[in-house]
Motif scaffolding. Structure first.
Motif, short mmCIF file in Angstrom:
data_model
loop_
_atom_site.label_atom_id
_atom_site.label_comp_id
_atom_site.label_asym_id
_atom_site.label_seq_id
_atom_site.Cartn_x
_atom_site.Cartn_y
_atom_site.Cartn_z
N GLY A 131 -0.81 -5.25 -7.67
CA GLY A 131 -0.32 -4.22 -6.98
C GLY A 131 -1.16 -3.04 -7.64
N GLY A 144 0.79 -1.08 -0.20
CA GLY A 144 -0.06 -0.07 -0.04
C GLY A 144 0.79 1.25 -0.10
N SER A 156 3.96 -0.10 -7.73
CA SER A 156 3.56 -1.19 -7.11
C SER A 156 3.10 -2.24 -8.17
CB SER A 156 2.49 -0.90 -6.04
OG SER A 156 1.24 -0.51 -6.73
N GLY A 198 -4.55 -2.26 -6.59
CA GLY A 198 -5.77 -1.64 -5.96
C GLY A 198 -7.00 -1.31 -6.52
N LEU A 231 2.53 1.75 -3.36
CA LEU A 231 1.69 2.32 -4.35
C LEU A 231 1.41 3.78 -4.28
CD1 LEU A 231 -1.74 1.07 -5.77
CD2 LEU A 231 -1.93 3.11 -4.12
N THR A 268 -5.10 7.27 -8.67
CA THR A 268 -3.98 7.11 -7.74
C THR A 268 -3.85 8.04 -6.69
OG1 THR A 268 -1.66 6.93 -7.77
CG2 THR A 268 -2.54 8.34 -9.11
N CYS A 289 -3.36 -1.87 -1.18
CA CYS A 289 -3.35 -0.65 -2.33
C CYS A 289 -4.66 -0.22 -2.47
CB CYS A 289 -2.93 -1.50 -3.43
SG CYS A 289 -1.28 -1.85 -3.61
N GLN A 334 -4.95 2.30 0.73
CA GLN A 334 -4.56 3.67 0.42
C GLN A 334 -5.34 4.53 -0.69
OE1 GLN A 334 -1.45 4.94 1.33
NE2 GLN A 334 -1.45 3.72 2.89
#
Length: 361
Positions: free
Chosen positions: A298, A185, A194, A300, A188, A255, A228, A231
Motif C-alpha cells: 500500500g 490507489g 493504504s 506505492g 492512497l 504522497t 498506488c 496515483q
C-alpha cells in the motif's frame, strides 16, 4: 431545533470518523513504517556478508511483533495528541494487541487496543494528583483487555479477507487486478492509510495457506502497489506544468494526498491516474505477475518502499533482479507517467482540466 440537533450529530460523527479512520490509521502507518518496514529495508543490507552479524540482531528486534505493536501504539498516541504517560502506556497496549492470540492479531490488534488505551488515558491524564499510577494502569488494563478480546477475531477476519482476495485474484486475475489497483490507489490518495490497510490484508505469514492462495495474495498486493504508484506518479507528471520539480518530487515519492483539496474542487483531475490504475492493474496480475506483500503493497512509490517490497518478495520467489527491475520501471513509473500525462493533456484540450486545477499551495 431539530435541524441544529441533526447538524450537531453529523459534526460529531465526522469528528470521530476523522479521528479514528484518518488520523489514527495514518499514524498507525507511520508506526509500521518506523519498525516493520524499515526492518525489511535493513534486512536487505543484512545480506551483505561483512555486516550480516551487525545488522541481523537489529532486524530481528525491529521486526518482532512486540516492537512493531509498540511502535504502532506510540504513533497512534502521538497522532491523537496524548501526553507522555498515555504515550508510554500505548507502547505496552500496542504490543499486547499485536501479539494477542495464537497466531498474533497483528497490526489490526495493535490498532484497536491502542485506540482504546489512548482514549481512556486521555480522559484521565491531568485530572488527578497520582497520574503516574492511574493513567498507565487505566490505559494498559482497558486497552490490553480489548486487545485480547477483539484483537484476535479482528485479526483473523482481516487474514480471512486477505485469503478471499487472494483466491479471487488467483481465479479472476483481470477483474480483480482492476478492482484492487483502482481501489487501493484511490485509498492512497484519500486521507486514509493504504499502507495500514495493506498491512492488515496482504498477510502471507498465516499458517495453512495453500500455495495458490499465497500466490493470489501476493498478486493482489502487487496490483495494489501498481495502483498506488499510478496515483503518485500520475499526479506528479500530470501536474508538472503547475508544480514543476518540487511538485514532481513531493507527489512522486511523497504522497498524492497533497492533491485532495484540488480533487474536491476539480474532480476531473482524478481521471488520469485512476485510468492508469485500471489499465495497469490487470497487466500486473496477468502478463507481468507482479508480487508484493504486507505493508509495502500500500505504499506505492512513497520513499520507493513499494518497489523495495516488490524486489524483496519477487527475489525471494526466485525471480531475477534484472527482470524485476524492468517490470518495476515499466508498471510503477514509466507506464503510469505516460498514461496519466496523455490523458491529462487530452482532458485539458477539451476543457475538463484547466491550468491551475492541480496547483499545490
Amino acid at each position: 431545533m431539530e435541524t441544529k440537533t441533526k447538524r450537531s450529530f453529523g459534526e460529531t460523527v465526522k469528528h470521530y470518523a476523522n479521528r479514528y479512520f484518518i488520523v489514527a490509521l495514518g499514524s498507525m502507518a507511520k508506526g509500521l513504517f518506523a519498525s516493520l518496514l524499515i526492518g525489511t529495508i535493513i534486512a536487505q543490507f543484512a545480506k551483505i556478508p561483512f555486516i550480516t552479524d551487525i545488522l541481523t540482531p537489529i532486524v530481528t528486534v525491529a521486526q518482532s511483533g512486540a516492537v512493531v505493536g509498540a511502535a504502532i501504539g506510540v504513533a497512534i498516541a502521538v497522532g491523537l495528541k496524548a501526553k507522555i504517560l498515555t504515550i508510554c502506556s500505548a507502547a505496552v497496549v500496542g504490543a499486547i494487541g499485536y501479539t494477542s492470540g495464537a497466531g498474533g492479531a497483528g497490526p489490526v490488534g495493535a490498532y484497536v487496543a491502542a485506540l482504546v488505551g489512548v482514549e481512556i488515558g486521555r480522559l484521565i491524564e491531568g485530572r488527578t494528583k497520582v497520574d503516574i499510577l492511574v493513567v498507565p494502569f487505566a490505559a494498559i488494563i482497558s486497552g490490553g483487555i480489548i486487545g485480547l478480546l477483539l484483537g484476535t477475531p479482528l485479526g483473523s477476519f482481516m487474514r480471512w479477507l486477505g485469503v478471499v482476495i487472494g483466491n479471487a485474484t488467483h481465479m479472476n486475475p483481470i477483474p480483480m487486478g482492476i478492482v484492487i489497483s483502482v481501489i487501493m490507489g484511490l485509498i492512497l490518495t484519500a486521507p486514509i492509510s493504504s499502507a495500514a490497510l495493506a498491512a492488515m490484508i496482504f498477510v502471507t505469514s498465516a499458517e495453512g495457506l495453500s500455495p495458490e492462495t499465497l500466490e493470489g495474495i501476493r498478486l493482489a498486493a502487487g496490483a495494489a502497489t501498481v495502483g498506488c504508484s499510478c496515483q503518485m506518479v500520475g499526479f506528479a507528471v500530470a501536474s508538472f506544468r503547475e508544480n514543476k520539480w518540487g511538485g514532481l518530487i513531493s507527489q512522486g515519492i511523497g504522497t498524492s494526498m497533497l492533491q485532495v483539496p484540488n480533487i474536491l474542487r476539480h474532480p476531473a483531475i482524478l481521471i488520469p491516474p485512476t485510468l492508469a490504475s485500471a489499465i495497469l492493474g490487470p497487466l500486473s496480475t496477468t502478463v507481468f505477475m507482479m508480487m508484493n506483500e504486507g505493508v509495502a503493497g500500500g505504499m506505492g512509490t512513497c520513499g520507493f518502499v513499494g518497489q523495495i517490497g516488490t524486489f524483496t518478495t519477487m527475489l525471494g520467489l526466485g525471480a531475477s533482479w534484472w527482470s524485476i527491475l524492468l517490470k518495476v520501471l515499466l508498471l510503477h513509473i514509466v507506464a503510469p507517467a505516460l498514461i496519466s500525462y496523455i490523458t491529462s493533456e487530452l482532458l485539458r484540450k477539451i476543457g475538463w482540466i484547466k491550468n491551475g486545477d492541480m496547483l499545490l499551495e
